[in-house]
Design an enzyme around this catalytic site. Sequence first.
Site, PDB file in Angstrom:
ATOM      1  N   ASN A  30       3.607   4.995  11.271  1.00  0.00           N
ATOM      2  CA  ASN A  30       4.947   4.284   9.956  1.00  0.00           C
ATOM      3  C   ASN A  30       4.297   3.972   9.284  1.00  0.00           C
ATOM      4  OD1 ASN A  30       7.005   3.381   9.404  1.00  0.00           O
ATOM      5  ND2 ASN A  30       8.036   3.401  11.212  1.00  0.00           N
ATOM      6  N   SER A  33       6.528   0.148   8.346  1.00  0.00           N
ATOM      7  CA  SER A  33       6.327  -0.555   9.507  1.00  0.00           C
ATOM      8  C   SER A  33       4.939  -1.062   8.509  1.00  0.00           C
ATOM      9  CB  SER A  33       6.157  -0.207  10.584  1.00  0.00           C
ATOM     10  OG  SER A  33       6.067  -0.157  12.049  1.00  0.00           O
ATOM     11  N   ASN A 115      16.353   8.153  17.461  1.00  0.00           N
ATOM     12  CA  ASN A 115      15.192   8.330  18.619  1.00  0.00           C
ATOM     13  C   ASN A 115      16.158   7.808  20.106  1.00  0.00           C
ATOM     14  OD1 ASN A 115      13.890   6.462  16.280  1.00  0.00           O
ATOM     15  ND2 ASN A 115      13.562   8.883  17.075  1.00  0.00           N
ATOM     16  N   ARG A 143       9.141   0.627  21.985  1.00  0.00           N
ATOM     17  CA  ARG A 143      10.258   1.004  21.895  1.00  0.00           C
ATOM     18  C   ARG A 143      10.288   2.351  23.200  1.00  0.00           C
ATOM     19  NH1 ARG A 143      12.038   4.302  16.666  1.00  0.00           N
ATOM     20  NH2 ARG A 143      14.488   3.652  18.362  1.00  0.00           N
ATOM     21  N   GLU A 179      10.443  11.852  21.927  1.00  0.00           N
ATOM     22  CA  GLU A 179      11.085  10.930  20.734  1.00  0.00           C
ATOM     23  C   GLU A 179      12.696  11.165  20.144  1.00  0.00           C
ATOM     24  OE1 GLU A 179       9.202   8.671  18.546  1.00  0.00           O
ATOM     25  OE2 GLU A 179       7.700   8.608  20.356  1.00  0.00           O
ATOM     26  N   HIS A 254       8.070  11.718  12.252  1.00  0.00           N
ATOM     27  CA  HIS A 254       8.858  12.853  13.252  1.00  0.00           C
ATOM     28  C   HIS A 254       9.174  13.592  12.011  1.00  0.00           C
ATOM     29  CE1 HIS A 254      10.684   8.582  14.599  1.00  0.00           C
ATOM     30  NE2 HIS A 254      10.094   9.152  15.740  1.00  0.00           N
ATOM     31  N   ASP A 256      12.441  14.239  11.357  1.00  0.00           N
ATOM     32  CA  ASP A 256      13.330  14.291  10.312  1.00  0.00           C
ATOM     33  C   ASP A 256      12.454  12.996   9.054  1.00  0.00           C
ATOM     34  OD1 ASP A 256      12.583  10.934  11.634  1.00  0.00           O
ATOM     35  OD2 ASP A 256      14.978  11.370  11.792  1.00  0.00           O
ATOM     36  N   CYS A 372      17.485   8.368  10.494  1.00  0.00           N
ATOM     37  CA  CYS A 372      17.313   7.142  11.639  1.00  0.00           C
ATOM     38  C   CYS A 372      18.341   6.817  12.906  1.00  0.00           C
ATOM     39  CB  CYS A 372      15.798   6.584  11.446  1.00  0.00           C
ATOM     40  SG  CYS A 372      14.374   7.552  10.344  1.00  0.00           S
TER      41      CYS A 372
HETATM   42  O1  SUG Z   1       9.775   4.659  15.416  1.00  0.00           O
HETATM   43  N1  SUG Z   1      10.372   1.601  13.478  1.00  0.00           N
HETATM   44  C1  SUG Z   1      10.475   2.871  13.750  1.00  0.00           C
HETATM   45  C2  SUG Z   1      11.844   4.199  12.715  1.00  0.00           C
HETATM   46  C3  SUG Z   1      12.192   4.932  13.734  1.00  0.00           C
HETATM   47  C4  SUG Z   1      13.041   6.005  12.798  1.00  0.00           C
HETATM   48  N2  SUG Z   1      13.392   6.947  13.377  1.00  0.00           N
HETATM   49  C5  SUG Z   1      13.597   8.510  12.911  1.00  0.00           C
HETATM   50  N3  SUG Z   1      12.544   9.075  12.333  1.00  0.00           N
HETATM   51  N4  SUG Z   1      14.237   8.732  13.298  1.00  0.00           N
HETATM   52  C6  SUG Z   1       9.391   3.820  14.339  1.00  0.00           C
HETATM   53  O2  SUG Z   1       8.535   3.755  14.275  1.00  0.00           O
HETATM   54  C7  SUG Z   1       8.869  -0.379  13.399  1.00  0.00           C
HETATM   55  C8  SUG Z   1       9.144  -1.952  13.779  1.00  0.00           C
HETATM   56  C9  SUG Z   1       8.904  -2.080  13.699  1.00  0.00           C
HETATM   57  O3  SUG Z   1       6.885  -2.472  12.812  1.00  0.00           O
HETATM   58  O4  SUG Z   1       8.859  -3.910  13.528  1.00  0.00           O
HETATM   59  C10 SUG Z   1       9.903   0.337  13.807  1.00  0.00           C
HETATM   60  O5  SUG Z   1       9.865   0.405  14.998  1.00  0.00           O
END
Ligand code: SUG
Length: 458
Positions: A30, A33, A115, A143, A179, A254, A256, A372
């Site tokens: 991600n 992140s 999610n 998660r 997910e 993901h 989305d 999300c």
């Molecule tokens: O799972 N970010 C989430 C973002 C989720 C996005 N959801 C969708 N695309 N539907 C993930 O990667 C980052 C948390 C951190 O780094 O503090 C985080 O979990």
Amino acid sequence: MTSERGAVTEVDFDGLVGPTHNYGGLSAGNVASMTHGGQVSSPKEAAKQGLAKMRFVSELGVAQAVLPPHPRPNVSFLRHIGFSGSDEAVLARAAAEEPHLLRLACSAAAMWTANAATVAPSPDTRDGRLHVVPANLHAMTHRALEADVTHAVLSRIFQDPTHFAVHPPLPPMAAFADEGAANHTRLAVEGCPAIHLFAWGRSALDPALRAPQRHPGRQTLEASRALVRLLELPPDRALLPQQHPDGIDAGSFHTDVLAVGSGGVLLWHELAFVDAEGLCESLKRALGDSFRSVFATAAELPVEDAVAAYPFNSQLLQTPDGSFVVIAPEESRRNPAARAYLERVVAEDVGVRAVHFLDLRQSMQNGGGPACLRLRVPMTDAERKSVGARVLVEASLLEDLEGWVERHYRDRLAASDLADPALWREVCTALDELTQILRLGSVYPFQKNAFDGAKGAR
Ligand code: SUG
């Protein structure tokens, strides 16, 4: 048990951002992140941005609901892995000995309710009930900690067994990594049964299938197949496309991130799925001429721009007059290629009349755009009436939640604040009050088990 099959209207269940929203740098694959890890966050601003989106959506006349944050730091988890003593001592020891584990235990990632679960509405299922499978989120440790509380909350909200079936999450095993709705798209047009896309990033059992190289494929084919069975969907109304491995490697962890669909409309990027052409043919066969799509090539919209600006991580919402609007992140307005694509969506004859750009920067910096932040639950009127908590948004609930955030949230949170015992006490007080506002009962471990209570010095 069969409920009357009626017309469904989508209710968007947004996650209320939790008081420990922070940038932990926890999600490999991600890009946002990984880029923002270690920065100072603002939980209050994040929660207000989320509430402003809920207000905007409900003012469009679209049904809006809310799901609560999870208790963080997750003191139960820290105890489970061997930190002992009073709650204060548990937090202090984790901070000193395993700061990464403390960050995992503090993540407010439950805010991204796309999610939380996968949902099949009652007109589509064999027994005529709305089915919900909470996601096990096995692919990411921070998660995976969400599954139990999500299951408890959804079981409370969808508790009426004449209308709803809430299943347990899939087994917490790598082969069944799930997910939730972030990899699921339901397309439905007048006059034919809905079609469901369950996308996956890797197969646990078939090594011959191409997997991404740089970043993890989170959802497995085996999990997606299990979802089709559990959700009681006829197998011929489910398609299981593979997420494009190059898309995942570019940061589309993901589906989305590179595709969004609703009604008869699909907005997608060429790196969303393997064999886009074959999938398009299958969708035309399943949905007929009413199926419309706006396909972006990488030449029109480079995948790096799509991942940075999130034009596909939009909400595609049907308003009461039947037309669609797109809720996109502000980042898509600022990115020329993303913005041009969304302008083309409106210009083409697919029934989308406007794009609204909202500021969700606090969430975006952790990789979470408008799509999300919401779980789509298409519901009949009777199902809505049987919801077992005060989670359907109307003006007075929004005001209550805005006041609650104002009273309880911090303006800034740095990594060094996470072990502050005062933060944990603030969270328990705030969430206890929230369960009363939402009439949820005791859904959190700290409410059921004095062992984890905010007061508890042992
Ligand atoms: O799972 N970010 C989430 C973002 C989720 C996005 N959801 C969708 N695309 N539907 C993930 O990667 C980052 C948390 C951190 O780094 O503090 C985080 O979990």
